[in-house]
Write an enzyme that holds these catalytic residues in place. Structure first.
Site, PDB file in Angstrom:
ATOM      1  N   SER A 282     -45.002  -0.260   1.998  1.00 41.54           N
ATOM      2  CA  SER A 282     -45.254  -1.130   0.867  1.00 41.54           C
ATOM      3  C   SER A 282     -46.739  -1.449   0.865  1.00 41.54           C
ATOM      4  CB  SER A 282     -44.434  -2.416   0.997  1.00 41.54           C
ATOM      5  OG  SER A 282     -44.559  -3.204  -0.160  1.00 41.54           O
ATOM      6  N   CYS A 283     -47.270  -1.757  -0.292  1.00 39.22           N
ATOM      7  CA  CYS A 283     -48.669  -2.169  -0.388  1.00 39.22           C
ATOM      8  C   CYS A 283     -48.746  -3.310  -1.407  1.00 39.22           C
ATOM      9  CB  CYS A 283     -49.575  -0.994  -0.777  1.00 39.22           C
ATOM     10  SG  CYS A 283     -49.350  -0.370  -2.443  1.00 39.22           S
ATOM     11  N   PRO A 284     -49.862  -4.024  -1.443  1.00 38.93           N
ATOM     12  CA  PRO A 284     -49.953  -5.185  -2.334  1.00 38.93           C
ATOM     13  C   PRO A 284     -49.635  -4.885  -3.797  1.00 38.93           C
ATOM     14  CG  PRO A 284     -51.745  -5.256  -0.779  1.00 38.93           C
ATOM     15  CD  PRO A 284     -51.055  -3.917  -0.591  1.00 38.93           C
TER      16      PRO A 284
ATOM     17  N   GLY B 103     -47.936  -2.175  -4.765  1.00 39.97           N
ATOM     18  CA  GLY B 103     -46.638  -1.512  -4.821  1.00 39.97           C
ATOM     19  C   GLY B 103     -46.650  -0.202  -5.560  1.00 39.97           C
TER      20      GLY B 103
END
Length: 100
Positions: free
Chosen positions: A8-10, A12
């Protein structure tokens, strides 16, 4: 060896899926069984089952943002890296886990 992961990343978007692909490709090159759940902007894809988690030797998580459902990994060997580090160093990570 079996590995499960959650990326996941900030935002998304890109890094979530790029990290998942990097892990999958690195594992494939080394003959390692892997399944990666993505928690992107469109929701959760490839949800890990309790059976898959129980069978895993390692859990790889991105640490750029909160991963939902981390309680599922209690008692497992967990490795946390940023999505960009996973993208850049997936082969080295898989090699390191194979040596442990």
């Amino acid at each position: 060896m079996k590995i499960v992961g959650v990326t996941s990343c900030p935002s998304g978007v890109a890094h979530t899926y790029m990290a998942a692909e990097a892990l999958e490709q690195a594992a494939k090159r080394k003959g390692v069984d892997i399944k990666v759940e993505t928690q992107g902007s469109s929701g959760v894809d490839s949800l890990l089952t309790s059976k898959e988690i129980a069978a895993a030797d390692y859990v790889v998580l991105t640490n750029d943002t909160n991963i939902r459902g981390t309680e599922r990994f209690k008692g497992k060997k967990v490795v946390q890296l940023s999505a960009s580090k996973i993208i850049d160093k997936a082969d080295a990570l898989i090699n390191q886990l194979l040596k442990k």
